[in-house]
Design a protein around this motif. Structure first.
Motif, PDB file in Angstrom:
ATOM      1  N   PHE A   2       0.876  -1.166   0.000  1.00  0.00           N
ATOM      2  CA  PHE A   2       0.000   0.000   0.000  1.00  0.00           C
ATOM      3  C   PHE A   2       0.915   1.218   0.000  1.00  0.00           C
ATOM      4  O   PHE A   2       1.714   1.400   0.921  1.00  0.00           O
ATOM      5  N   ILE A   3       0.825   2.037  -1.040  1.00  0.00           N
ATOM      6  CA  ILE A   3       1.737   3.152  -1.246  1.00  0.00           C
ATOM      7  C   ILE A   3       1.085   4.457  -0.811  1.00  0.00           C
ATOM      8  O   ILE A   3      -0.059   4.743  -1.172  1.00  0.00           O
ATOM      9  N   VAL A   4       1.827   5.252  -0.035  1.00  0.00           N
ATOM     10  CA  VAL A   4       1.397   6.599   0.316  1.00  0.00           C
ATOM     11  C   VAL A   4       2.374   7.563  -0.352  1.00  0.00           C
ATOM     12  O   VAL A   4       3.595   7.425  -0.204  1.00  0.00           O
ATOM     13  N   CYS A   5       1.843   8.516  -1.096  1.00  0.00           N
ATOM     14  CA  CYS A   5       2.640   9.526  -1.792  1.00  0.00           C
ATOM     15  C   CYS A   5       2.564  10.826  -1.002  1.00  0.00           C
ATOM     16  O   CYS A   5       1.483  11.385  -0.848  1.00  0.00           O
ATOM     17  N   VAL A   6       3.703  11.270  -0.482  1.00  0.00           N
ATOM     18  CA  VAL A   6       3.778  12.481   0.315  1.00  0.00           C
ATOM     19  C   VAL A   6       4.653  13.474  -0.433  1.00  0.00           C
ATOM     20  O   VAL A   6       5.764  13.139  -0.842  1.00  0.00           O
ATOM     21  N   GLU A   7       4.175  14.698  -0.618  1.00  0.00           N
ATOM     22  CA  GLU A   7       4.945  15.736  -1.297  1.00  0.00           C
ATOM     23  C   GLU A   7       5.306  16.843  -0.323  1.00  0.00           C
ATOM     24  O   GLU A   7       4.539  17.155   0.583  1.00  0.00           O
ATOM     25  N   ARG A   8       6.473  17.421  -0.532  1.00  0.00           N
ATOM     26  CA  ARG A   8       6.928  18.574   0.228  1.00  0.00           C
ATOM     27  C   ARG A   8       7.307  19.675  -0.762  1.00  0.00           C
ATOM     28  O   ARG A   8       7.887  19.388  -1.806  1.00  0.00           O
ATOM     29  N   PRO A   9       6.991  20.930  -0.441  1.00  0.00           N
ATOM     30  CA  PRO A   9       7.337  22.024  -1.341  1.00  0.00           C
ATOM     31  C   PRO A   9       8.851  22.136  -1.532  1.00  0.00           C
ATOM     32  O   PRO A   9       9.613  21.827  -0.613  1.00  0.00           O
ATOM     33  N   LEU A  10       9.250  22.606  -2.703  1.00  0.00           N
ATOM     34  CA  LEU A  10      10.656  22.838  -2.978  1.00  0.00           C
ATOM     35  C   LEU A  10      11.197  23.822  -1.949  1.00  0.00           C
ATOM     36  O   LEU A  10      10.540  24.805  -1.624  1.00  0.00           O
ATOM     37  N   GLY A  11      12.344  23.543  -1.397  1.00  0.00           N
ATOM     38  CA  GLY A  11      12.936  24.416  -0.400  1.00  0.00           C
ATOM     39  C   GLY A  11      12.635  23.998   1.027  1.00  0.00           C
ATOM     40  O   GLY A  11      13.192  24.549   1.964  1.00  0.00           O
ATOM     41  N   SER A  12      11.738  23.037   1.212  1.00  0.00           N
ATOM     42  CA  SER A  12      11.474  22.560   2.567  1.00  0.00           C
ATOM     43  C   SER A  12      12.661  21.726   3.035  1.00  0.00           C
ATOM     44  O   SER A  12      13.441  21.239   2.235  1.00  0.00           O
ATOM     45  N   ALA A  13      12.793  21.567   4.307  1.00  0.00           N
ATOM     46  CA  ALA A  13      13.920  20.842   4.886  1.00  0.00           C
ATOM     47  C   ALA A  13      13.745  19.344   4.659  1.00  0.00           C
ATOM     48  O   ALA A  13      13.119  18.651   5.461  1.00  0.00           O
ATOM     49  N   LEU A  14      14.287  18.850   3.569  1.00  0.00           N
ATOM     50  CA  LEU A  14      14.132  17.449   3.192  1.00  0.00           C
ATOM     51  C   LEU A  14      14.707  16.512   4.248  1.00  0.00           C
ATOM     52  O   LEU A  14      14.073  15.527   4.636  1.00  0.00           O
ATOM     53  N   ALA A  15      15.899  16.820   4.742  1.00  0.00           N
ATOM     54  CA  ALA A  15      16.519  15.959   5.753  1.00  0.00           C
ATOM     55  C   ALA A  15      15.670  15.913   7.022  1.00  0.00           C
ATOM     56  O   ALA A  15      15.518  14.856   7.632  1.00  0.00           O
ATOM     57  N   GLU A  16      15.100  17.044   7.417  1.00  0.00           N
ATOM     58  CA  GLU A  16      14.259  17.077   8.614  1.00  0.00           C
ATOM     59  C   GLU A  16      12.998  16.245   8.404  1.00  0.00           C
ATOM     60  O   GLU A  16      12.573  15.505   9.292  1.00  0.00           O
ATOM     61  N   THR A  17      12.397  16.348   7.224  1.00  0.00           N
ATOM     62  CA  THR A  17      11.212  15.549   6.913  1.00  0.00           C
ATOM     63  C   THR A  17      11.539  14.061   6.989  1.00  0.00           C
ATOM     64  O   THR A  17      10.780  13.280   7.569  1.00  0.00           O
ATOM     65  N   MET A  18      12.673  13.671   6.440  1.00  0.00           N
ATOM     66  CA  MET A  18      13.070  12.265   6.474  1.00  0.00           C
ATOM     67  C   MET A  18      13.301  11.800   7.910  1.00  0.00           C
ATOM     68  O   MET A  18      12.914  10.683   8.267  1.00  0.00           O
ATOM     69  N   ARG A  19      13.901  12.640   8.751  1.00  0.00           N
ATOM     70  CA  ARG A  19      14.102  12.281  10.158  1.00  0.00           C
ATOM     71  C   ARG A  19      12.772  12.101  10.879  1.00  0.00           C
ATOM     72  O   ARG A  19      12.594  11.172  11.670  1.00  0.00           O
ATOM     73  N   GLU A  20      11.828  13.004  10.603  1.00  0.00           N
ATOM     74  CA  GLU A  20      10.502  12.904  11.235  1.00  0.00           C
ATOM     75  C   GLU A  20       9.807  11.605  10.838  1.00  0.00           C
ATOM     76  O   GLU A  20       9.215  10.926  11.675  1.00  0.00           O
ATOM     77  N   ILE A  21       9.869  11.286   9.550  1.00  0.00           N
ATOM     78  CA  ILE A  21       9.246  10.051   9.067  1.00  0.00           C
ATOM     79  C   ILE A  21       9.899   8.837   9.717  1.00  0.00           C
ATOM     80  O   ILE A  21       9.209   7.938  10.211  1.00  0.00           O
ATOM     81  N   ARG A  22      11.226   8.797   9.728  1.00  0.00           N
ATOM     82  CA  ARG A  22      11.942   7.648  10.302  1.00  0.00           C
ATOM     83  C   ARG A  22      11.624   7.493  11.783  1.00  0.00           C
ATOM     84  O   ARG A  22      11.384   6.387  12.269  1.00  0.00           O
ATOM     85  N   ALA A  23      11.602   8.594  12.536  1.00  0.00           N
ATOM     86  CA  ALA A  23      11.294   8.529  13.966  1.00  0.00           C
ATOM     87  C   ALA A  23       9.878   8.006  14.186  1.00  0.00           C
ATOM     88  O   ALA A  23       9.639   7.173  15.072  1.00  0.00           O
ATOM     89  N   TRP A  24       8.942   8.467  13.377  1.00  0.00           N
ATOM     90  CA  TRP A  24       7.545   8.030  13.492  1.00  0.00           C
ATOM     91  C   TRP A  24       7.437   6.534  13.220  1.00  0.00           C
ATOM     92  O   TRP A  24       6.790   5.793  13.962  1.00  0.00           O
ATOM     93  N   LEU A  25       8.083   6.078  12.148  1.00  0.00           N
ATOM     94  CA  LEU A  25       8.051   4.656  11.801  1.00  0.00           C
ATOM     95  C   LEU A  25       8.704   3.807  12.894  1.00  0.00           C
ATOM     96  O   LEU A  25       8.161   2.775  13.294  1.00  0.00           O
ATOM     97  N   ASP A  26       9.870   4.241  13.367  1.00  0.00           N
ATOM     98  CA  ASP A  26      10.580   3.480  14.402  1.00  0.00           C
ATOM     99  C   ASP A  26       9.759   3.391  15.679  1.00  0.00           C
ATOM    100  O   ASP A  26       9.696   2.326  16.303  1.00  0.00           O
ATOM    101  N   HIS A  27       9.142   4.499  16.073  1.00  0.00           N
ATOM    102  CA  HIS A  27       8.343   4.515  17.306  1.00  0.00           C
ATOM    103  C   HIS A  27       7.197   3.504  17.242  1.00  0.00           C
ATOM    104  O   HIS A  27       6.838   2.901  18.248  1.00  0.00           O
ATOM    105  N   ARG A  28       6.641   3.307  16.077  1.00  0.00           N
ATOM    106  CA  ARG A  28       5.524   2.380  15.897  1.00  0.00           C
ATOM    107  C   ARG A  28       5.965   1.000  15.419  1.00  0.00           C
ATOM    108  O   ARG A  28       5.136   0.137  15.158  1.00  0.00           O
ATOM    109  N   GLU A  29       7.273   0.823  15.276  1.00  0.00           N
ATOM    110  CA  GLU A  29       7.855  -0.443  14.821  1.00  0.00           C
ATOM    111  C   GLU A  29       7.252  -0.888  13.486  1.00  0.00           C
ATOM    112  O   GLU A  29       6.931  -2.063  13.289  1.00  0.00           O
TER     113      GLU A  29
END
Length: 74
Positions: free
Chosen positions: A7-34
């Motif tokens: 099941f694919i979720v497509c998430v977009e971020r505007p150009l210029g947004s903090a890509l590394a920060e978004t990736m960290r947030e996603i990874r932390a969320w996924l890890d917290h929920r295993e």
């Protein structure tokens, strides 16, 4: 028993947004929920950057979509 399609979720971020920060947030969320994703691909189109993230279950994909927005694709 054969596994179903991811099941694919497509998430977009505007150009210029903090890509590394978004990736960290996603990874932390996924890890917290295993939650283990089946795929995690970056995409670039329409003046923004985003991710196509695959999940094993529709429930996991929906939880992620509720947290980060985006759209679910079959």
């Amino acid at each position: 028993m054969a596994a179903g399609p991811p099941f694919i979720v497509c998430v977009e971020r505007p150009l210029g947004s903090a890509l590394a920060e978004t990736m960290r947030e996603i990874r932390a969320w996924l890890d917290h929920r295993e939650i283990q994703t089946t795929s995690f691909e970056s995409v670039s189109e329409g003046g923004g950057v985003g991710f196509d993230i695959g999940f094993k279950s529709e429930d996991e994909a929906e939880l992620f979509r509720q947290e980060f927005g985006g759209v679910t694709s079959p």
